[in-house]
Design a protein around this motif. Structure first.
Motif, short mmCIF file in Angstrom:
data_model
loop_
_atom_site.label_atom_id
_atom_site.label_comp_id
_atom_site.label_asym_id
_atom_site.label_seq_id
_atom_site.Cartn_x
_atom_site.Cartn_y
_atom_site.Cartn_z
N ASN A 78 0.80 -1.23 0.00
CA ASN A 78 0.00 0.00 0.00
C ASN A 78 0.83 1.28 0.00
N GLU A 79 2.05 1.21 -0.48
CA GLU A 79 2.94 2.37 -0.57
C GLU A 79 3.45 2.48 -2.01
N GLU A 80 3.84 3.70 -2.38
CA GLU A 80 4.38 3.96 -3.72
C GLU A 80 5.71 4.70 -3.58
N SER A 166 12.04 9.18 -4.07
CA SER A 166 11.05 9.68 -3.11
C SER A 166 11.11 8.87 -1.83
N GLY A 167 11.31 9.55 -0.73
CA GLY A 167 11.32 8.91 0.57
C GLY A 167 12.33 7.80 0.74
N PRO A 168 13.62 8.05 0.45
CA PRO A 168 14.60 6.96 0.54
C PRO A 168 14.71 6.35 1.94
N GLU A 169 14.56 7.16 2.98
CA GLU A 169 14.64 6.62 4.35
C GLU A 169 13.46 5.70 4.63
N GLU A 170 12.26 6.14 4.24
CA GLU A 170 11.07 5.33 4.45
C GLU A 170 11.14 4.04 3.63
#
Length: 190
Positions: A78-80, A166-170
């Motif tokens: 559920n993430e992109e 986009s959002g490398p840490e996440e």
């Protein structure tokens, strides 16, 4: 005049030779014990409706780091996440196969991987790379696409496809926490 031309030729040759230098490939190779423990994973595709050429219609702009303005998205749990692709024949071959749905699994505490049914081209590829957190790569000897959540040693046969933008840490936290096999839908972005 002849001395000036000779000096100019020497400078051009020196510059050319220095540009051909590279990293010592004898440093460390992919973990030999991990090599023996690798298991085969089948990667399935769910949609083979690529455009006839399978390539972006316009030539991508190449940045100083070798990346292009071409982006793909990885959708799972559920993430992109957005990946900025590199400009090389292996990345272009990968892009031509999108959209894909691949099943990834943990491998040796530094990456998640999915073995492709049919390998990507390694034309004009470097002999190997040093993967870093957030890199998306292709390990040619085993035909696998990999997502790195830990920096790793130089790997002979590894070709970088792109890098999480986009959002490398996440992204890193998310894939590191995925203990079971998981499915990733990979699509080109417009």
């Amino acid at each position: 005049m002849r001395k000036v031309l000779t000096l100019l030729l020497a400078l051009v040759m020196a510059f050319t030779l220095s540009a051909c230098g590279g990293k010592d490939e004898s440093s460390s190779n992919r973990n030999d014990n991990a090599t023996n423990n690798r298991t085969t994973i089948q990667a399935g595709t769910t949609d083979e409706t690529n455009d006839p050429v399978g390539q972006p219609s316009a030539s991508p702009t190449v940045d100083h780091d070798g990346s292009t303005d071409v982006r793909i998205k990885l959708i799972f749990d559920n993430e992109e996440y957005i990946v900025k692709m590199y400009d090389n024949p292996t990345s272009q071959d990968f892009l031509s196969r999108l959209p894909l749905t691949l099943t990834f699994k943990e491998y040796s505490g530094f990456e998640k991987l999915s073995i492709l049914d049919k390998g990507l081209t390694a034309e004009d590829a470097p002999s190997g790379s040093d993967p870093e957190v957030g890199d998306i790569g292709y390990y040619a000897p085993w035909k696998d696409v990999n997502m790195y959540y830990t920096d790793w040693n130089y790997s002979s046969g590894l070709i970088k496809l792109g890098r999480i933008e986009s959002g490398p840490e996440e992204f890193t936290k998310k894939i590191k926490s995925m203990n079971d096999d998981f499915t990733v839908n990979i699509q080109k972005m417009n």
